[in-house]
Design an enzyme around this catalytic site. Structure first.
Site, mmCIF file in Angstrom:
data_model
loop_
_atom_site.group_PDB
_atom_site.id
_atom_site.type_symbol
_atom_site.label_atom_id
_atom_site.label_comp_id
_atom_site.label_asym_id
_atom_site.label_seq_id
_atom_site.Cartn_x
_atom_site.Cartn_y
_atom_site.Cartn_z
ATOM 1 N N GLU A 35 0.867 -1.185 0.000
ATOM 2 C CA GLU A 35 0.000 0.000 0.000
ATOM 3 C C GLU A 35 0.904 1.235 0.000
ATOM 4 O OE1 GLU A 35 -3.267 1.141 -0.207
ATOM 5 O OE2 GLU A 35 -2.166 3.035 -0.037
ATOM 6 N N CYS A 43 -11.964 4.506 0.814
ATOM 7 C CA CYS A 43 -13.172 4.519 1.639
ATOM 8 C C CYS A 43 -12.876 5.005 3.047
ATOM 9 C CB CYS A 43 -13.780 3.110 1.671
ATOM 10 S SG CYS A 43 -15.125 2.955 2.827
ATOM 11 N N CYS A 48 -15.729 7.361 1.838
ATOM 12 C CA CYS A 48 -16.991 7.138 2.556
ATOM 13 C C CYS A 48 -16.957 7.584 4.016
ATOM 14 C CB CYS A 48 -17.367 5.664 2.557
ATOM 15 S SG CYS A 48 -16.796 4.704 1.160
ATOM 16 N N LYS A 51 -16.175 11.369 4.761
ATOM 17 C CA LYS A 51 -17.299 12.114 4.178
ATOM 18 C C LYS A 51 -18.538 11.999 5.047
ATOM 19 C CE LYS A 51 -20.118 10.066 1.642
ATOM 20 N NZ LYS A 51 -20.536 9.145 0.560
ATOM 21 N N GLY A 176 -21.570 17.161 -11.081
ATOM 22 C CA GLY A 176 -22.970 16.891 -10.753
ATOM 23 C C GLY A 176 -23.192 15.495 -10.214
ATOM 24 N N TYR A 178 -22.472 12.134 -7.463
ATOM 25 C CA TYR A 178 -22.844 12.052 -6.052
ATOM 26 C C TYR A 178 -21.820 12.705 -5.141
ATOM 27 C CZ TYR A 178 -19.838 8.037 -4.699
ATOM 28 O OH TYR A 178 -18.779 7.215 -4.398
ATOM 29 N N ALA A 180 -19.801 15.313 -5.807
ATOM 30 C CA ALA A 180 -19.969 16.776 -5.900
ATOM 31 C C ALA A 180 -21.201 17.229 -5.120
ATOM 32 C CB ALA A 180 -20.101 17.190 -7.367
ATOM 33 N N GLU A 182 -22.836 15.698 -2.726
ATOM 34 C CA GLU A 182 -22.699 15.505 -1.275
ATOM 35 C C GLU A 182 -21.864 16.619 -0.656
ATOM 36 O OE1 GLU A 182 -22.977 10.613 -1.009
ATOM 37 O OE2 GLU A 182 -21.016 11.554 -1.118
ATOM 38 N N ARG A 199 -22.303 20.840 -15.913
ATOM 39 C CA ARG A 199 -22.511 21.160 -17.333
ATOM 40 C C ARG A 199 -23.782 20.539 -17.907
ATOM 41 N NH1 ARG A 199 -17.565 17.581 -19.907
ATOM 42 N NH2 ARG A 199 -18.466 15.600 -19.334
ATOM 43 N N ARG A 205 -26.901 12.604 -12.619
ATOM 44 C CA ARG A 205 -27.204 11.866 -13.843
ATOM 45 C C ARG A 205 -27.139 10.365 -13.575
ATOM 46 N NH1 ARG A 205 -24.128 10.290 -18.510
ATOM 47 N NH2 ARG A 205 -22.230 10.941 -17.455
ATOM 48 N N ALA A 341 -26.709 4.678 -1.700
ATOM 49 C CA ALA A 341 -27.258 5.928 -1.174
ATOM 50 C C ALA A 341 -26.383 7.092 -1.582
ATOM 51 C CB ALA A 341 -27.346 5.861 0.345
ATOM 52 N N HIS A 435 -46.294 2.114 12.016
ATOM 53 C CA HIS A 435 -46.858 3.451 12.127
ATOM 54 C C HIS A 435 -46.495 4.097 13.465
ATOM 55 C CE1 HIS A 435 -49.729 6.609 11.265
ATOM 56 N NE2 HIS A 435 -50.191 6.486 12.495
ATOM 57 N N GLU A 440 -43.633 3.699 6.015
ATOM 58 C CA GLU A 440 -44.898 2.982 5.866
ATOM 59 C C GLU A 440 -45.546 3.299 4.511
ATOM 60 O OE1 GLU A 440 -48.277 4.186 8.433
ATOM 61 O OE2 GLU A 440 -46.969 5.773 9.165
HETATM 62 C C1 LIG Z 1 -15.231 11.276 -1.572
HETATM 63 C C2 LIG Z 1 -15.670 9.851 -1.779
HETATM 64 C C3 LIG Z 1 -16.799 9.378 -1.158
HETATM 65 C C4 LIG Z 1 -17.203 8.066 -1.320
HETATM 66 N N1 LIG Z 1 -18.340 7.647 -0.696
HETATM 67 C C5 LIG Z 1 -18.743 6.367 -0.819
HETATM 68 C C6 LIG Z 1 -19.899 5.905 -0.126
HETATM 69 O O1 LIG Z 1 -20.566 6.657 0.583
HETATM 70 N N2 LIG Z 1 -20.246 4.607 -0.263
HETATM 71 C C7 LIG Z 1 -19.532 3.738 -1.050
HETATM 72 O O2 LIG Z 1 -19.877 2.555 -1.119
HETATM 73 N N3 LIG Z 1 -18.438 4.162 -1.732
HETATM 74 C C8 LIG Z 1 -18.037 5.449 -1.631
HETATM 75 N N4 LIG Z 1 -16.913 5.875 -2.301
HETATM 76 C C9 LIG Z 1 -16.226 4.942 -3.219
HETATM 77 C C10 LIG Z 1 -15.301 3.987 -2.466
HETATM 78 O O3 LIG Z 1 -14.406 4.718 -1.680
HETATM 79 C C11 LIG Z 1 -14.563 3.104 -3.449
HETATM 80 O O4 LIG Z 1 -15.489 2.462 -4.295
HETATM 81 C C12 LIG Z 1 -13.718 2.052 -2.761
HETATM 82 O O5 LIG Z 1 -12.786 2.623 -1.886
HETATM 83 C C13 LIG Z 1 -12.979 1.202 -3.808
HETATM 84 O O6 LIG Z 1 -12.151 0.282 -3.187
HETATM 85 P P1 LIG Z 1 -10.865 -0.256 -3.947
HETATM 86 O O7 LIG Z 1 -10.311 -1.364 -3.092
HETATM 87 O O8 LIG Z 1 -11.179 -0.562 -5.346
HETATM 88 O O9 LIG Z 1 -9.838 0.967 -3.999
HETATM 89 P P2 LIG Z 1 -9.342 1.985 -2.910
HETATM 90 O O10 LIG Z 1 -10.125 1.951 -1.681
HETATM 91 O O11 LIG Z 1 -9.193 3.271 -3.631
HETATM 92 O O12 LIG Z 1 -7.901 1.434 -2.537
HETATM 93 C C14 LIG Z 1 -6.853 1.422 -3.443
HETATM 94 C C15 LIG Z 1 -5.558 1.570 -2.671
HETATM 95 O O13 LIG Z 1 -4.463 1.265 -3.532
HETATM 96 C C16 LIG Z 1 -3.398 2.133 -3.226
HETATM 97 N N5 LIG Z 1 -2.507 2.131 -4.406
HETATM 98 C C17 LIG Z 1 -2.773 2.642 -5.635
HETATM 99 N N6 LIG Z 1 -1.748 2.372 -6.474
HETATM 100 C C18 LIG Z 1 -0.828 1.663 -5.752
HETATM 101 C C19 LIG Z 1 0.430 1.089 -6.073
HETATM 102 N N7 LIG Z 1 0.938 1.135 -7.301
HETATM 103 N N8 LIG Z 1 1.112 0.460 -5.078
HETATM 104 C C20 LIG Z 1 0.606 0.376 -3.826
HETATM 105 N N9 LIG Z 1 -0.594 0.901 -3.480
HETATM 106 C C21 LIG Z 1 -1.307 1.525 -4.446
HETATM 107 C C22 LIG Z 1 -4.061 3.452 -2.926
HETATM 108 O O14 LIG Z 1 -3.231 4.265 -2.137
HETATM 109 C C23 LIG Z 1 -5.320 2.995 -2.171
HETATM 110 O O15 LIG Z 1 -5.095 2.966 -0.784
HETATM 111 C C24 LIG Z 1 -16.455 7.190 -2.147
HETATM 112 C C25 LIG Z 1 -15.310 7.656 -2.791
HETATM 113 C C26 LIG Z 1 -14.904 8.967 -2.615
HETATM 114 C C27 LIG Z 1 -13.673 9.452 -3.300
#
Ligand SMILES: Cc1cc2nc3c(=O)[nH]c(=O)nc-3n(C[C@H](O)[C@H](O)[C@H](O)COP(=O)(O)OP(=O)(O)OC[C@H]3O[C@@H](n4cnc5c(N)ncnc54)[C@H](O)[C@@H]3O)c2cc1C
Length: 452
Positions: A35, A43, A48, A51, A176, A178, A180, A182, A199, A205, A341, A435, A440
């Site tokens: 990592e 997340c 998530c 946020k 536009g 989710y 943005a 939020e 835009r 959308r 959501a 209720h 409901e």
């Molecule tokens: C602001 C925001 C709000 C969100 N809100 C929600 C929500 O309310 N509900 C929801 O379900 N989802 C939400 N999401 C989406 C959610 O965060 C992602 O769908 C989820 O984290 C995807 O998981 P992942 O394992 O694919 O990648 P990630 O969680 O992005 O993890 C990827 C990891 O890989 C690491 N990495 C990248 N390249 C390398 C490399 N070459 N070597 C080593 N490490 C590397 C990164 O540092 C990162 O830690 C939100 C996203 C954002 C940006």
């Protein structure tokens, strides 16, 4: 041939951590995980979780106003961003450590470094070390970006928003989707004067038209100024802020400009193309239903594959991969009827098809209830709740459910079970109401508002 690891995971986010844990603890595999930033991924660290905590913080002024309407003698006072931010950081560190503990307990060896792929069975760490692995899992997620426009460097993205030194007085949120929408609500709730430029013709959308219209109207009523059909041409630094020159001919000044116009899969620079791993137009890694790439030993899950970019989906994909490859329990991740959501104010909860998508598929009936909820009505608020069911005329199945209102995220999780089980409108009708609640209405809508 013997390998250093059975599995090497690149990326310690939602998908990568789950896959590594299951492969190691249950699949008895030797697992390494790299990592490059912070364990837990988007997340936990910059998505998530922070946020949602900001959503909670931003809801208090409204609650305090309501409390006054209910007879409480309370004042909102001032919001201490610095205090909130340091508490937020402490919570994220706690969660990050919990993730590290989970991986350690599962026997996963972790490396706090960037990793790239050298060949079908070799990864390289940023410090030069190389490891061989029978399988490689790419779980590198996605990243926000600011489009190439003059003054782009003046804008921030969701990555930076959690680390602001101070809250701005005037903010522009561009986009536009989710994220943005939020953040427009979060900043508005925290007392920032917010404009949102998008835009397209309407924000959110892809969601049900009526539901997104309902959210947009409520956001405007609560103080977010939404400018649809408007994009930024350039950003300019001024003595007092950032000037946004827009396509609608306006030049407005802000203290903060946040871009949330989409995310890009983190697939570049990993060495994938040279190996024959196929990438799509946006850089997403192409995988089959088993999350396998065109190179059989390399798999990919989560946002980097750009299927459904949500945490629970990335987790399911990672879990299914580990079950299939390391536990001998072949399982595909299920992408059908995923409830989700949008944590705008009001929230939007959704599962299944929008009215527009359902209509294109088959003859439908639409049931809608739009009403003022007891709690907020009493407090003198004008907010309306929307409950909407899309029903197949032929099978009677509920094809989609859309809820706008307080707690919509919690409600849609439960409706999701019924819809996933194939519940019909008559199943909803047979269910006796709880209720007095808002939900409901979901089981008391008798007549369709339209058939099409
Ligand atoms: C602001 C925001 C709000 C969100 N809100 C929600 C929500 O309310 N509900 C929801 O379900 N989802 C939400 N999401 C989406 C959610 O965060 C992602 O769908 C989820 O984290 C995807 O998981 P992942 O394992 O694919 O990648 P990630 O969680 O992005 O993890 C990827 C990891 O890989 C690491 N990495 C990248 N390249 C390398 C490399 N070459 N070597 C080593 N490490 C590397 C990164 O540092 C990162 O830690 C939100 C996203 C954002 C940006």
């Amino acid at each position: 041939m013997s390998f250093d690891y059975d599995l090497f995971v690149i990326g310690g986010g939602s998908g990568g951590v789950r896959a590594a844990r299951i492969a190691s603890a249950e699949g008895k595999a030797r697992v390494g995980l790299a990592e490059e930033y912070r364990m837990g991924g988007t997340c936990v660290i910059r998505g998530c979780v922070p946020k949602k905590l900001m959503v909670y913080a931003s809801e208090y002024p409204g609650m305090i106003a309501d409390a006054r309407a209910y007879g409480w003698k309370v004042e909102a006072g001032a919001f201490d961003w610095a205090q909130f931010r340091s508490q937020l950081e402490a919570e994220l560190t706690r969660l990050e450590n919990a993730y590290r503990g989970t991986l350690r307990n599962a026997g996963v060896e972790t490396f706090d470094l960037r990793a790239t792929v050298v060949d079908a069975h070799t990864v390289a760490l940023a410090d030069g070390r190389r490891f061989t692995a029978k399988h490689i899992l790419i779980a590198t997620g996605g990243r926000p970006f600011v489009p190439d426009l003059p003054g782009a460097e003046l804008a921030v993205t969701s990555n930076e928003i959690f680390h602001l030194d101070a809250l701005p007085k005037r903010a522009l949120v561009v986009g536009g989707g989710y994220i943005a929408s939020e953040f427009a609500c979060i900043l508005n709730g925290l007392g920032v004067e917010v404009s949102q430029y998008y835009r397209g013709a309407q924000i959110l959308r892809g969601f049900d038209d009526e539901a997104r219209g309902h959210v947009a109207t409520a956001m405007q009523a609560s103080g977010v100024t939404i400018h649809c059909g408007t994009d930024v041409l350039r950003l300019e630094k001024t003595a007092t802020g950032i000037r946004a020159v827009a396509t609608d001919g306006t030049e407005r000044e802000f203290d903060l400009v946040m871009y949330a116009t989409g995310r890009k899969p983190n697939s570049s620079g990993l060495g994938l193309e040279a190996l024959g791993v196929e990438l799509g137009r946006n850089g997403e890694i192409k995988v089959d239903d088993w999350s396998q790439t065109a190179v059989p030993s390399i798999y990919a899950v989560g946002d980097v594959t750009d299927r459904i970019n949500l945490t629970p989906v990335a987790i399911r994909e990672g879990h299914a991969f580990a079950d299939t490859v390391f536990k001998g329990e072949p399982r595909k991740a299920d992408h059908e009827l995923v409830a989700s959501a949008v944590f705008t104010q009001p929230e939007l909860g959704t599962v299944g098809l929008s009215e527009e998508a359902a209509q294109a598929q088959e003859p439908i009936e639409v049931y809608v209830a739009s009403f003022r909820a007891m709690q907020t009505l009493f407090a003198g608020r004008q907010d309306r709740v929307l409950m909407k069911l899309i029903v197949s005329q032929q099978s009677r199945k509920v094809l989609g459910c859309h809820i706008v209102g307080p707690g919509a995220g919690e409600m849609i999780q439960l409706v999701g079970i019924a819809v996933k089980m194939g519940a019909t409108k008559e199943d909803f009708d047979r269910t006796v109401a709880v209720h007095p609640t808002m939900s409901e209405e979901l089981v008391t809508m008798r007549n369709p508002v339209r058939r099409s």
